[in-house]
Design a protein around this motif. Structure first.
Motif, PDB file in Angstrom:
ATOM      1  N   LEU A  20     -20.556  10.346  28.618  1.00  0.00           N
ATOM      2  CA  LEU A  20     -18.920   8.854  28.482  1.00  0.00           C
ATOM      3  C   LEU A  20     -19.710   8.926  30.085  1.00  0.00           C
ATOM      4  O   LEU A  20     -18.919   7.956  29.726  1.00  0.00           O
ATOM      5  N   THR A  21     -20.095   9.040  31.200  1.00  0.00           N
ATOM      6  CA  THR A  21     -19.404   8.566  32.126  1.00  0.00           C
ATOM      7  C   THR A  21     -21.105   7.973  32.465  1.00  0.00           C
ATOM      8  O   THR A  21     -20.370   6.688  32.331  1.00  0.00           O
ATOM      9  N   VAL A 277     -20.157   7.296  21.465  1.00  0.00           N
ATOM     10  CA  VAL A 277     -21.079   7.737  22.315  1.00  0.00           C
ATOM     11  C   VAL A 277     -20.933   8.736  22.047  1.00  0.00           C
ATOM     12  O   VAL A 277     -21.049   9.950  22.723  1.00  0.00           O
ATOM     13  N   PHE A 278     -19.121   8.809  22.248  1.00  0.00           N
ATOM     14  CA  PHE A 278     -18.538  10.579  22.556  1.00  0.00           C
ATOM     15  C   PHE A 278     -18.746  11.418  21.460  1.00  0.00           C
ATOM     16  O   PHE A 278     -18.818  12.392  21.032  1.00  0.00           O
ATOM     17  N   ILE A 279     -18.435  10.467  19.941  1.00  0.00           N
ATOM     18  CA  ILE A 279     -19.008  11.610  19.248  1.00  0.00           C
ATOM     19  C   ILE A 279     -20.633  12.356  18.701  1.00  0.00           C
ATOM     20  O   ILE A 279     -20.845  13.089  18.629  1.00  0.00           O
ATOM     21  N   ILE A 280     -21.843  11.306  18.420  1.00  0.00           N
ATOM     22  CA  ILE A 280     -22.093  11.926  19.379  1.00  0.00           C
ATOM     23  C   ILE A 280     -23.094  12.548  19.697  1.00  0.00           C
ATOM     24  O   ILE A 280     -23.893  13.372  19.629  1.00  0.00           O
ATOM     25  N   ALA A 281     -22.837  12.581  21.090  1.00  0.00           N
ATOM     26  CA  ALA A 281     -23.040  13.149  21.949  1.00  0.00           C
ATOM     27  C   ALA A 281     -22.370  14.960  21.527  1.00  0.00           C
ATOM     28  O   ALA A 281     -23.281  15.468  22.037  1.00  0.00           O
ATOM     29  N   LEU A 282     -21.041  14.498  21.168  1.00  0.00           N
ATOM     30  CA  LEU A 282     -20.772  15.749  20.957  1.00  0.00           C
ATOM     31  C   LEU A 282     -21.362  16.423  19.818  1.00  0.00           C
ATOM     32  O   LEU A 282     -21.465  17.532  19.662  1.00  0.00           O
ATOM     33  N   ILE A 283     -22.339  16.121  18.834  1.00  0.00           N
ATOM     34  CA  ILE A 283     -22.785  16.574  17.439  1.00  0.00           C
ATOM     35  C   ILE A 283     -23.449  17.117  18.391  1.00  0.00           C
ATOM     36  O   ILE A 283     -23.914  17.965  18.067  1.00  0.00           O
ATOM     37  N   TYR A 284     -24.603  15.571  18.960  1.00  0.00           N
ATOM     38  CA  TYR A 284     -25.940  16.651  19.103  1.00  0.00           C
ATOM     39  C   TYR A 284     -25.511  17.801  20.128  1.00  0.00           C
ATOM     40  O   TYR A 284     -26.794  19.354  20.408  1.00  0.00           O
ATOM     41  N   ALA A 285     -24.490  17.724  20.853  1.00  0.00           N
ATOM     42  CA  ALA A 285     -24.380  19.223  22.280  1.00  0.00           C
ATOM     43  C   ALA A 285     -24.187  20.104  21.477  1.00  0.00           C
ATOM     44  O   ALA A 285     -24.580  21.532  21.275  1.00  0.00           O
ATOM     45  N   VAL A 286     -23.562  20.258  19.820  1.00  0.00           N
ATOM     46  CA  VAL A 286     -22.576  21.460  19.676  1.00  0.00           C
ATOM     47  C   VAL A 286     -24.187  21.938  18.815  1.00  0.00           C
ATOM     48  O   VAL A 286     -24.213  22.961  18.202  1.00  0.00           O
ATOM     49  N   ILE A 287     -25.161  20.494  17.825  1.00  0.00           N
ATOM     50  CA  ILE A 287     -26.048  21.116  17.622  1.00  0.00           C
ATOM     51  C   ILE A 287     -27.672  21.796  17.823  1.00  0.00           C
ATOM     52  O   ILE A 287     -27.685  23.061  17.980  1.00  0.00           O
ATOM     53  N   ASN A 288     -27.258  21.869  19.769  1.00  0.00           N
ATOM     54  CA  ASN A 288     -27.634  22.142  20.779  1.00  0.00           C
ATOM     55  C   ASN A 288     -26.974  23.793  20.700  1.00  0.00           C
ATOM     56  O   ASN A 288     -28.170  25.202  21.116  1.00  0.00           O
ATOM     57  N   PHE A 289     -25.721  24.378  20.984  1.00  0.00           N
ATOM     58  CA  PHE A 289     -25.228  24.765  20.633  1.00  0.00           C
ATOM     59  C   PHE A 289     -25.309  26.314  20.101  1.00  0.00           C
ATOM     60  O   PHE A 289     -26.138  27.433  19.688  1.00  0.00           O
ATOM     61  N   VAL A 290     -25.076  25.620  18.799  1.00  0.00           N
ATOM     62  CA  VAL A 290     -25.812  26.596  17.754  1.00  0.00           C
ATOM     63  C   VAL A 290     -27.109  26.927  17.898  1.00  0.00           C
ATOM     64  O   VAL A 290     -26.830  28.698  17.432  1.00  0.00           O
ATOM     65  N   ALA A 291     -27.790  25.863  18.360  1.00  0.00           N
ATOM     66  CA  ALA A 291     -29.659  26.987  17.957  1.00  0.00           C
ATOM     67  C   ALA A 291     -29.516  28.239  19.364  1.00  0.00           C
ATOM     68  O   ALA A 291     -30.433  28.848  19.227  1.00  0.00           O
TER      69      ALA A 291
END
Length: 305
Positions: A20-21, A277-291
């Motif tokens: 976001l920054t 950007v917030f939604i896309i970044a959040l989804i990508y980060a959550v997927i990596n978190f679950v992995a």
């Protein structure tokens, strides 16, 4: 395990915050959007008044601080053009983007895994060489060019498929093929490489020497032991497909987040861009978190890293 989860949650927050920054300051470099929302002959006083109303007359760091204060509460403001809630507009487009990304992922798996397995089992054959060549081409071709090529062939020349839009399964065919092309090539090469490693194992030689039929040897012994790294790649690639859907959605006028973001960028509609950007970044980060959590569950040694 709790410490591991907390660390990964903090990392998710940092990734989203940094995304976001960076985007906040980059879109501000595009200039002042105020004149775009007023008549061309609007007097200077009216422009200044509208700029002050939007808050663009304040120092950039002050704007950033106000934005982050609201963003952590889920408030990204209203669209500068439509006056609708920016985050709500993005969330309305999210199902269409998910539909396209998941369709591309399923198609990629249905094609790449059998192709990779056969390519590995028939190593150095003509089939293998053709498959490897196609995967190289698939990873090298730009998605927007491939999409335009499909439109030219199937929509303009053969006239059997629509060139864009949404609303039915028929409209999904070309964008799904375009988005899946790179993943098919990537998954095929990865599956082939993983299968080759497994086929060299002693237990495969033993099973082959014991007279195990080839189909059973591949399905029960070789492929089963190759699935773990493949599943890992698939989980991470879903986030990549969501991000890569932006270009595909624009080419095929697909009503997803990507098309909305491009339109908002051209209109300098900053709230929608930042919400997207917030939604896309959040989804990508959550997927990596679950992995990461799955890795830690399978291999406890990862938790101490």
């Amino acid at each position: 395990m709790l410490d591991f989860v907390i660390k990964r949650v903090i990392q998710v927050g940092i990734v989203v915050l940094l995304a976001l920054t960076v985007v906040f300051f980059l879109i501000r470099l595009s200039g002042d959007p105020t004149p775009l929302f007023l008549p061309p002959d609007a007097p200077r006083e009216q422009i200044d008044e509208y700029r002050s109303k939007l808050g663009f007359d304040r120092p950039l760091l002050v704007q950033y601080g106000e934005f982050m204060k609201n963003a952590v509460q889920g408030d990204f403001g209203n669209s500068l053009r439509s006056k609708e809630d920016a985050l709500g507009m993005v969330l309305q487009r999210l199902p269409a983007t998910f539909q396209l990304a998941i369709s591309a992922l399923v198609l990629s798996l249905l094609i790449s895994i059998p192709l990779g397995v056969l390519s590995a089992f028939k190593r150095n054959s003509i089939f293998d060489r053709i498959a490897v060549a196609l995967t190289v081409i698939g990873q090298a071709i730009p998605s927007f060019w491939f999409g335009l090529l499909l439109i030219f062939i199937f929509a303009a020349q053969l006239k059997v498929l629509p060139s864009g839009g949404g609303g039915s399964i028929v409209h999904m065919i070309l964008p799904t093929l375009t988005l899946a092309a790179y993943s098919i090539a990537r998954f095929t090469r990865f599956t082939r490489s993983t299968m080759l490693d497994v086929l060299r194992k002693d237990f495969i030689r033993t099973a082959k020497a014991s007279g195990v039929p080839t189909p059973r040897l591949i399905a029960r012994y070789a492929l089963k032991n190759s699935l773990i790294p493949i599943i890992t790649l698939v989980a991470l690639d879903l986030g990549t497909l969501l991000g890569g859907a932006v270009i595909t959605e624009v080419v095929f006028s697909w009503p997803g987040i990507g098309r909305l973001l491009l339109q908002s960028l051209l209109n300098r509609d900053f709230p929608i861009v930042l919400a997207g950007v917030f939604i896309i970044a959040l989804i990508y980060a959550v997927i990596n978190f679950v992995a990461d959590l799955l890795y830690a569950f399978v291999n406890p040694q990862i938790r101490v890293r």
